[in-house]
Motif scaffolding. Structure first.
Motif, PDB file in Angstrom:
ATOM      1  N   GLY A 164       0.355  -3.307   4.595  1.00 57.53           N
ATOM      2  CA  GLY A 164       0.775  -1.958   4.975  1.00 57.53           C
ATOM      3  C   GLY A 164       2.263  -1.722   4.842  1.00 57.53           C
ATOM      4  O   GLY A 164       2.785  -0.755   5.417  1.00 57.53           O
ATOM      5  N   ALA A 165       2.960  -2.552   4.058  1.00 58.77           N
ATOM      6  CA  ALA A 165       4.412  -2.409   3.903  1.00 58.77           C
ATOM      7  C   ALA A 165       4.724  -1.471   2.742  1.00 58.77           C
ATOM      8  O   ALA A 165       5.288  -1.877   1.728  1.00 58.77           O
ATOM      9  CB  ALA A 165       5.053  -3.773   3.687  1.00 58.77           C
ATOM     10  N   PHE A 166       4.360  -0.221   2.892  1.00 59.63           N
ATOM     11  CA  PHE A 166       4.589   0.768   1.843  1.00 59.63           C
ATOM     12  C   PHE A 166       4.441   2.165   2.435  1.00 59.63           C
ATOM     13  O   PHE A 166       3.920   2.338   3.548  1.00 59.63           O
ATOM     14  CB  PHE A 166       3.600   0.574   0.684  1.00 59.63           C
ATOM     15  CG  PHE A 166       2.150   0.803   1.068  1.00 59.63           C
ATOM     16  CD1 PHE A 166       1.536   2.039   0.893  1.00 59.63           C
ATOM     17  CD2 PHE A 166       1.389  -0.230   1.607  1.00 59.63           C
ATOM     18  CE1 PHE A 166       0.212   2.246   1.238  1.00 59.63           C
ATOM     19  CE2 PHE A 166       0.059  -0.032   1.964  1.00 59.63           C
ATOM     20  CZ  PHE A 166      -0.532   1.210   1.780  1.00 59.63           C
ATOM     21  N   GLU A 167       4.891   3.166   1.692  1.00 63.09           N
ATOM     22  CA  GLU A 167       4.681   4.567   2.075  1.00 63.09           C
ATOM     23  C   GLU A 167       3.437   5.107   1.386  1.00 63.09           C
ATOM     24  O   GLU A 167       2.536   5.643   2.036  1.00 63.09           O
ATOM     25  CB  GLU A 167       5.918   5.384   1.715  1.00 63.09           C
ATOM     26  CG  GLU A 167       7.141   4.987   2.513  1.00 63.09           C
ATOM     27  CD  GLU A 167       8.360   5.837   2.213  1.00 63.09           C
ATOM     28  OE1 GLU A 167       9.275   5.863   3.063  1.00 63.09           O
ATOM     29  OE2 GLU A 167       8.404   6.482   1.141  1.00 63.09           O
ATOM     30  N   ALA A 168       3.402   4.974   0.063  1.00 61.46           N
ATOM     31  CA  ALA A 168       2.187   5.248  -0.703  1.00 61.46           C
ATOM     32  C   ALA A 168       2.039   4.096  -1.683  1.00 61.46           C
ATOM     33  O   ALA A 168       3.024   3.553  -2.175  1.00 61.46           O
ATOM     34  CB  ALA A 168       2.295   6.580  -1.442  1.00 61.46           C
ATOM     35  N   GLY A 169       0.804   3.705  -1.955  1.00 53.72           N
ATOM     36  CA  GLY A 169       0.590   2.554  -2.820  1.00 53.72           C
ATOM     37  C   GLY A 169      -0.525   2.803  -3.807  1.00 53.72           C
ATOM     38  O   GLY A 169      -1.605   3.264  -3.434  1.00 53.72           O
ATOM     39  N   LEU A 170      -0.241   2.529  -5.088  1.00 54.63           N
ATOM     40  CA  LEU A 170      -1.258   2.664  -6.124  1.00 54.63           C
ATOM     41  C   LEU A 170      -1.860   1.279  -6.329  1.00 54.63           C
ATOM     42  O   LEU A 170      -1.192   0.360  -6.798  1.00 54.63           O
ATOM     43  CB  LEU A 170      -0.634   3.188  -7.420  1.00 54.63           C
ATOM     44  CG  LEU A 170      -1.569   3.839  -8.453  1.00 54.63           C
ATOM     45  CD1 LEU A 170      -0.747   4.461  -9.581  1.00 54.63           C
ATOM     46  CD2 LEU A 170      -2.577   2.881  -9.033  1.00 54.63           C
TER      47      LEU A 170
END
Length: 524
Positions: A414-420
């Motif tokens: 979960g270390a992201f803002e948005a993830g592809l």
């Protein structure tokens, strides 16, 4: 597979078929040297390609699974002649064929299957196929009963898994399981499949020939060579027509588009659970908690045009919910939101995101609509396409391209803002799965009280109709609440010279998996 659905950890399996070398001709000979009875396969790696550490399609050249998938997506027998299951699908009584022999002439029996399962379950081996099995009872040489504790919703037709083959007890029972992955047997295998071992040249190649005693009839292809190397060394030969097909070749589509010498084949059936999507992290970006925002960000992406922009298969389904393998084979897909930038703009305005100063960026309470998306090099073109569509909407998305391993770790934690990235739509299949993003401990802090129960019920049953019904309910929630924006499914691309016959999309696209069905068009 490249992703959790297939056990290909650490593998970039580039398989090249070639038409042109005799057994005494060095790989790399030109078109005039071709032997029309031979195909060359590049399994991408080293001489252990047939071994279980690879766990991929090369196994099916020499060994038989219980069943296979035909060109229509239907299950048909290989080592298994018939099978029946209990009402809960956990216990299967399997009748084996009696006309299958190992390549040394010894009959294949239920004792070979039992030996292989015991080997899988050995503490020094711990193969996932064995860990799914609670018990196995041999009734006679051709009849056995297997009780499973579980197998994946997408692996169910394959029993016990889509990459599971069985080994000869009489040749292997004296070997030390601690050396399982490095037995010399894998470099000179004795199997029971359509092709049999001829020779091994260390660090160079393994040659196979068609099995005249194969129970389905001798394959049309007389000889195969597994030549070791990588994609970079093989590509020039493809373009020079020294070789004729490439596995996992999406990166070559743009280069060969329009070249009438080659045909493109796409495989999807075994990866329909691999959803490539943008995950909206509500923990790190509070405005992603508004479903109107997530819906607007989905409506703003022209996913039909995206397929064209990244040279993707134009027949891959677009669906904003999840679905099972059975639903895929039946053409039953959840509906997809349309491309509707006007409605997307309206929803953002309704949610308070406007552009009061006309600088092209929406804001709310003085905070610009801006976030970072993490991706990897493979998916960078798709990220840039989406970035431009969001810019047209007044949304600023910065693309941060990471090493794939780093990106996977950040998605998982979960270390992201948005993830592809991918979610593998099987409730218990490990990292980046439905529970990771939708469960009680969702890394994106998405919450729906119904979903954990649906996931647990799907995990605890093996009844296909029940799982299909649970996935329909789950798909409805995902479509309503859009915790992610679906972009594409994982589609594997194969490029073959037009002389190679017997391939078709999407169930018979892989030349290695389906080598027994291939033939070569006669030269005019």
């Amino acid at each position: 597979m490249a992703i959790p659905p297939k056990v290909r950890v650490g593998i970039s399996l580039c398989v090249i078929l070639a038409l042109g070398l005799s057994a005494c001709t060095a790989p790399g000979a030109g078109p005039t040297d071709r032997d029309a009875s031979l195909i060359i396969l590049y399994p991408g790696g080293d001489e252990w390609a047939i071994g279980p550490a690879w766990g991929a399609e090369v196994h099916f050249l020499t060994f038989l699974p219980f069943v296979a998938i035909n060109e229509r997506g239907e299950v048909e027998g290989r080592l298994a002649k018939s099978w029946q299951h209990s009402a809960d699908y956990r216990t299967w009584r399997i009748q084996l064929r009696t006309d299958v022999r190992w390549h040394d002439g010894v009959p294949t029996t239920a004792h070979d299957v039992a030996f292989t399962v015991d080997l899988w379950k050995h503490p020094d081996v711990q193969d996932p196929s064995g860990l799914r099995i609670d018990s196995l009872v041999v009734h006679d040489d051709s009849t056995l009963t297997i009780t499973f504790n579980h197998f994946g919703v997408f692996e169910m037709p394959c029993l016990p898994g889509c990459f599971s083959v069985f080994y000869p007890k009489h040749l292997l029972e004296g070997l030390d399981p601690a050396g399982y992955l490095t037995w010399d047997f894998w470099k000179q295998p004795v199997g029971n499949g359509p092709f049999r071992y001829v020779r091994h040249v260390p660090a160079s190649l393994i040659e196979l020939e068609s099995n005249p005693d194969y129970f389905r009839g001798e394959p049309a292809l007389q000889r195969l060579i597994l030549k070791f190397g990588d994609e970079a060394s093989a590509i020039p030969d493809l373009l020079a027509e020294n070789i004729d097909a490439v596995n996992y070749a999406q990166n070559l589509v743009a280069q060969l588009q329009g070249d009438e010498r080659f045909r493109f084949y796409r495989e999807l059936w075994d990866d329909v659970g691999a959803h490539q999507a943008i995950f909206w992290n509500q923990r790190t970006v509070p405005f992603f908690r508004d479903v109107r925002v997530r819906r607007a960000l989905t409506l703003a992406v022209d996913r039909v045009e995206l397929r064209n922009a990244v040279d993707f298969w134009d027949q891959v389904p677009i669906a904003d919910g999840v679905f099972t393998g059975d639903q895929f084979r039946q053409g039953e897909f959840p509906p997809a939101l349309p491309f509707d930038p006007v409605e997307a703009a309206r929803l953002l305005t309704e949610a308070g995101w406007v552009d009061p100063d006309g600088d092209g960026t929406r804001e709310r309470d003085g905070v610009p609509f801006r976030f970072e998306l993490i991706t990897n090099p493979e998916w960078y073109p798709a990220a840039v396409f989406v970035q431009q569509q969001y810019a047209d909407l007044g949304v600023r998305m910065e693309v941060n391209t990471l090493d794939p391993a780093v990106q996977r770790e950040r998605l998982h934690t979960g270390a992201f803002e948005a993830g592809l990235g991918y979610t593998w739509a099987v409730p218990d299949s490990g990292r980046n799965t439905l529970p990771t993003f939708l469960g009680e401990n969702s890394v994106i802090e998405y919450r729906n009280d119904r979903i954990p129960g649906l996931l647990e019920r799907a995990r605890s049953t093996m009844v296909p109709d029940t799982i299909d019904a649970l996935y329909r309910e789950l798909a409805g929630i995902i479509i309503d609440e859009l915790p992610w924006t679906f972009l594409m499914l994982n589609v594997e691309t194969y490029i073959a010279h037009r002389r190679v016959e017997g391939l078709s999309s999407p169930f018979r696209a892989n030349p290695v998996w389906n080598a027994e069905h291939l033939s070569l068009e006669a030269e005019p």
